[in-house]
Write a protein that holds these residues in place. Structure first.
Motif, PDB file in Angstrom:
ATOM      1  N   PRO A  55       0.906  -1.179   0.010  1.00  0.00           N
ATOM      2  CA  PRO A  55      -0.102  -0.005  -0.077  1.00  0.00           C
ATOM      3  C   PRO A  55       0.835   1.243   0.010  1.00  0.00           C
ATOM      4  O   PRO A  55       0.589   2.204  -0.428  1.00  0.00           O
ATOM      5  CB  PRO A  55      -0.801   0.036   1.483  1.00  0.00           C
ATOM      6  CG  PRO A  55       0.130  -0.953   2.074  1.00  0.00           C
ATOM      7  CD  PRO A  55       0.526  -1.997   1.248  1.00  0.00           C
ATOM      8  N   ARG A  56       1.915   1.148   0.444  1.00  0.00           N
ATOM      9  CA  ARG A  56       2.880   2.280   0.390  1.00  0.00           C
ATOM     10  C   ARG A  56       3.532   2.623  -0.830  1.00  0.00           C
ATOM     11  O   ARG A  56       4.184   3.441  -1.011  1.00  0.00           O
ATOM     12  CB  ARG A  56       4.169   2.079   1.778  1.00  0.00           C
ATOM     13  CG  ARG A  56       3.343   2.187   2.951  1.00  0.00           C
ATOM     14  CD  ARG A  56       4.639   2.872   3.991  1.00  0.00           C
ATOM     15  NE  ARG A  56       5.706   1.635   4.042  1.00  0.00           N
ATOM     16  CZ  ARG A  56       6.992   2.008   4.367  1.00  0.00           C
ATOM     17  NH1 ARG A  56       7.109   3.287   4.989  1.00  0.00           N
ATOM     18  NH2 ARG A  56       7.641   1.013   4.377  1.00  0.00           N
ATOM     19  N   GLY A  57       3.659   1.525  -1.784  1.00  0.00           N
ATOM     20  CA  GLY A  57       4.458   1.650  -2.970  1.00  0.00           C
ATOM     21  C   GLY A  57       5.833   1.310  -2.722  1.00  0.00           C
ATOM     22  O   GLY A  57       6.771   1.724  -3.814  1.00  0.00           O
ATOM     23  N   ARG A  58       6.407   1.081  -1.701  1.00  0.00           N
ATOM     24  CA  ARG A  58       7.535   0.906  -1.372  1.00  0.00           C
ATOM     25  C   ARG A  58       8.242  -0.364  -2.465  1.00  0.00           C
ATOM     26  O   ARG A  58       9.363  -0.142  -2.836  1.00  0.00           O
ATOM     27  CB  ARG A  58       8.056   0.390  -0.040  1.00  0.00           C
ATOM     28  CG  ARG A  58       9.280   0.199   0.430  1.00  0.00           C
ATOM     29  CD  ARG A  58       9.526  -0.456   1.696  1.00  0.00           C
ATOM     30  NE  ARG A  58       9.295  -2.010   1.506  1.00  0.00           N
ATOM     31  CZ  ARG A  58       9.960  -2.945   1.293  1.00  0.00           C
ATOM     32  NH1 ARG A  58      11.167  -2.699   0.918  1.00  0.00           N
ATOM     33  NH2 ARG A  58       9.648  -4.042   1.318  1.00  0.00           N
ATOM     34  N   VAL A  62      11.092   0.223  -5.365  1.00  0.00           N
ATOM     35  CA  VAL A  62      12.245  -0.713  -5.386  1.00  0.00           C
ATOM     36  C   VAL A  62      12.350  -1.493  -6.816  1.00  0.00           C
ATOM     37  O   VAL A  62      13.731  -1.455  -7.201  1.00  0.00           O
ATOM     38  CB  VAL A  62      12.235  -1.790  -4.089  1.00  0.00           C
ATOM     39  CG1 VAL A  62      13.672  -2.863  -4.321  1.00  0.00           C
ATOM     40  CG2 VAL A  62      12.523  -1.068  -3.026  1.00  0.00           C
ATOM     41  N   SER A  63      11.480  -2.013  -7.166  1.00  0.00           N
ATOM     42  CA  SER A  63      11.574  -2.734  -8.422  1.00  0.00           C
ATOM     43  C   SER A  63      11.799  -1.676  -9.592  1.00  0.00           C
ATOM     44  O   SER A  63      12.486  -2.076 -10.382  1.00  0.00           O
ATOM     45  CB  SER A  63      10.070  -3.367  -8.605  1.00  0.00           C
ATOM     46  OG  SER A  63       9.633  -4.293  -7.672  1.00  0.00           O
ATOM     47  N   CYS A  64      11.075  -0.682  -9.634  1.00  0.00           N
ATOM     48  CA  CYS A  64      11.430   0.465 -10.813  1.00  0.00           C
ATOM     49  C   CYS A  64      12.761   0.824 -10.633  1.00  0.00           C
ATOM     50  O   CYS A  64      13.232   1.110 -11.644  1.00  0.00           O
ATOM     51  CB  CYS A  64      10.488   1.593 -10.555  1.00  0.00           C
ATOM     52  SG  CYS A  64       8.738   1.124 -10.999  1.00  0.00           S
ATOM     53  N   GLY A  65      13.387   1.001  -9.176  1.00  0.00           N
ATOM     54  CA  GLY A  65      14.792   1.332  -9.117  1.00  0.00           C
ATOM     55  C   GLY A  65      15.790   0.340  -9.845  1.00  0.00           C
ATOM     56  O   GLY A  65      16.718   0.681 -10.474  1.00  0.00           O
ATOM     57  N   ALA A  66      15.490  -0.929  -9.520  1.00  0.00           N
ATOM     58  CA  ALA A  66      16.235  -2.106 -10.319  1.00  0.00           C
ATOM     59  C   ALA A  66      16.062  -1.788 -11.794  1.00  0.00           C
ATOM     60  O   ALA A  66      17.099  -1.869 -12.634  1.00  0.00           O
ATOM     61  CB  ALA A  66      15.748  -3.505 -10.014  1.00  0.00           C
ATOM     62  N   TRP A 247      13.802   4.430  -1.645  1.00  0.00           N
ATOM     63  CA  TRP A 247      13.318   3.114  -2.288  1.00  0.00           C
ATOM     64  C   TRP A 247      13.959   2.770  -3.490  1.00  0.00           C
ATOM     65  O   TRP A 247      14.402   1.962  -4.063  1.00  0.00           O
ATOM     66  CB  TRP A 247      11.772   2.963  -2.229  1.00  0.00           C
ATOM     67  CG  TRP A 247      11.071   3.003  -0.754  1.00  0.00           C
ATOM     68  CD1 TRP A 247      11.937   2.738   0.411  1.00  0.00           C
ATOM     69  CD2 TRP A 247       9.787   3.466  -0.389  1.00  0.00           C
ATOM     70  NE1 TRP A 247      10.784   2.951   1.422  1.00  0.00           N
ATOM     71  CE2 TRP A 247       9.582   3.649   0.866  1.00  0.00           C
ATOM     72  CE3 TRP A 247       8.851   4.042  -1.465  1.00  0.00           C
ATOM     73  CZ2 TRP A 247       8.535   3.898   1.532  1.00  0.00           C
ATOM     74  CZ3 TRP A 247       7.491   4.403  -0.576  1.00  0.00           C
ATOM     75  CH2 TRP A 247       7.501   4.485   0.725  1.00  0.00           C
ATOM     76  N   LEU A 248      13.992   4.063  -4.279  1.00  0.00           N
ATOM     77  CA  LEU A 248      14.393   4.081  -5.665  1.00  0.00           C
ATOM     78  C   LEU A 248      15.939   3.712  -5.700  1.00  0.00           C
ATOM     79  O   LEU A 248      16.648   3.018  -6.520  1.00  0.00           O
ATOM     80  CB  LEU A 248      14.039   5.337  -6.433  1.00  0.00           C
ATOM     81  CG  LEU A 248      12.735   5.599  -6.930  1.00  0.00           C
ATOM     82  CD1 LEU A 248      12.737   7.062  -7.245  1.00  0.00           C
ATOM     83  CD2 LEU A 248      12.453   4.538  -8.035  1.00  0.00           C
ATOM     84  N   ARG A 249      16.551   4.285  -4.433  1.00  0.00           N
ATOM     85  CA  ARG A 249      17.974   4.104  -4.458  1.00  0.00           C
ATOM     86  C   ARG A 249      18.249   2.635  -4.205  1.00  0.00           C
ATOM     87  O   ARG A 249      19.236   2.070  -4.343  1.00  0.00           O
ATOM     88  CB  ARG A 249      18.582   5.113  -3.505  1.00  0.00           C
ATOM     89  CG  ARG A 249      18.820   6.533  -3.852  1.00  0.00           C
ATOM     90  CD  ARG A 249      19.418   7.281  -2.715  1.00  0.00           C
ATOM     91  NE  ARG A 249      19.543   8.806  -3.301  1.00  0.00           N
ATOM     92  CZ  ARG A 249      18.919   9.539  -2.528  1.00  0.00           C
ATOM     93  NH1 ARG A 249      18.340   9.423  -1.483  1.00  0.00           N
ATOM     94  NH2 ARG A 249      18.854  10.922  -3.171  1.00  0.00           N
ATOM     95  N   ALA A 250      17.670   1.950  -3.113  1.00  0.00           N
ATOM     96  CA  ALA A 250      17.488   0.578  -2.692  1.00  0.00           C
ATOM     97  C   ALA A 250      17.581  -0.437  -3.975  1.00  0.00           C
ATOM     98  O   ALA A 250      18.005  -1.461  -4.107  1.00  0.00           O
ATOM     99  CB  ALA A 250      16.537   0.330  -1.953  1.00  0.00           C
ATOM    100  N   GLY A 251      16.486   0.180  -4.983  1.00  0.00           N
ATOM    101  CA  GLY A 251      16.378  -0.863  -6.318  1.00  0.00           C
ATOM    102  C   GLY A 251      17.445  -0.858  -6.961  1.00  0.00           C
ATOM    103  O   GLY A 251      18.078  -1.654  -7.583  1.00  0.00           O
TER     104      GLY A 251
END
Length: 330
Positions: A55-58, A62-66, A247-251
């Protein structure tokens, strides 16, 4: 050199690279748009967001960051240096996650080519791993890979890993009793139920004994339980914060370290049930000394596994291009 965004062939190469990134439940929740042949936009695909478990889009971020990291590699190996800015216009264009321009010609370093060549070879491996331990010099390389993208990788010692596995098992039991979560899981992983018409992708085996519960994709009534390694090597990927930028950096960090692992012949799978449960309760990760946990990984030497199906590159093109305002600086 011509920008890779300026030709159909060049952009197709970028789409193909981005499309092979790992994603939660293989949802592949991204789209790309080449704008005026000058830059590319990475957009979230809201139809592929997991409404129950994310629900938060986390996980979506992450997926999009990858996917963004693969896009960067494709640009780099095309002879350009990618110039990336994240979340350039969140107020007016909330689906726009990143924009990428290119600098003039820059020859790709050998490491970038090495990682790019592993994009099609990387797999999420849910099979049992061997008892062989991942050597420290390889783990150090994975830590450096995460650090280059602004994240941390903590490899857990045996007592901490055992405690975490208990938390994973408890979360897995709780999620097994959540009807909405199980329905969403089946919708994205069971044969014939995927909304995109893709066949069910690589199914993980059932775990016969506790030490390493692996998310059980698909129906397995016809399969025998499988025993996993006795001492699974676990690691957690962390970020300093716990918001969309993090989250984007994590991906991006996740994909860099997974490709680095592939270079070393290391397999990886994920044990993110506690993170799913946390997200479903709309809770932020409490601050830890080493940062906020974004991924829980199992590392080791696994057997060869088939590739998960991918959306055709043509389906990844955004139908309504998001626009970047002129006041968004690179």
């Amino acid at each position: 050199m011509i920008s890779p965004f300026a030709t159909e062939r060049g952009f197709h190469r970028l789409l193909t690279a981005a499309g092979q990134a790992p994603s939660v439940l293989n949802t592949q929740p991204w789209r790309l748009e080449a704008v005026r042949g000058e830059f590319a936009e990475l957009l979230a695909d809201p139809d592929r967001r997991l409404r129950v478990s994310d629900p938060r889009g986390r996980s979506l971020h992450v997926s999009c960051g990858a996917a963004l990291f693969n896009l960067r590699l494709a640009v780099r190996t095309a002879g350009h240096r990618p110039l990336v800015w994240l979340l350039p216009n969140t107020v007016e264009e909330p689906l726009l996650l990143a924009a990428v321009r290119v600098s003039p010609f820059h020859p790709a370093p050998a490491r970038a080519r090495e990682l790019y060549d592993r994009i099609g070879l990387r797999r999420t491996n849910r099979e049992p791993f061997s008892e062989r331990r991942v050597p420290e010099h390889v783990l150090a390389d994975l830590r450096r890979a995460a650090a280059r993208e602004g994240a941390g990788l903590a490899v857990l010692d045996r007592p901490v890993a055992a405690d975490l596995l208990e938390h994973v098992a408890i979360a897995d039991d709780e999620l097994a009793r959540d009807g909405g979560y199980q329905a969403e899981l089946r919708a994205w992983t069971m044969s014939g139920n995927r909304r995109d018409g893709l066949p069910s992708y690589v199914r993980g085996p059932r775990c016969a004994d506790d030490p390493a519960p692996v998310r059980d994709f698909g129906a397995h009534s016809e399969r025998e339980p499988v025993h996993f390694e006795s001492r699974p090597q676990l690691a957690v990927l962390t970020t300093a914060g716990d918001g969309p930028l993090d989250w984007l950096r994590a991906g991006q960090a996740l994909q860099r370290l997974l490709l680095t692992a592939t270079v070393h012949g290391i397999s990886a799978s994920f044990l993110n049930q506690p993170l799913d449960l946390r997200d479903m309760r709309r809770r932020s990760d409490p601050h830890h000394r080493r940062g906020h946990v974004q991924m829980i990984m199992r590392l080791g030497y696994g057997p060869a596994v088939p590739r998960a199906p991918r959306r055709p590159a043509a389906e990844l093109v955004a139908t309504a291009p998001a626009r970047i305002r002129e006041d968004c600086a690179v």
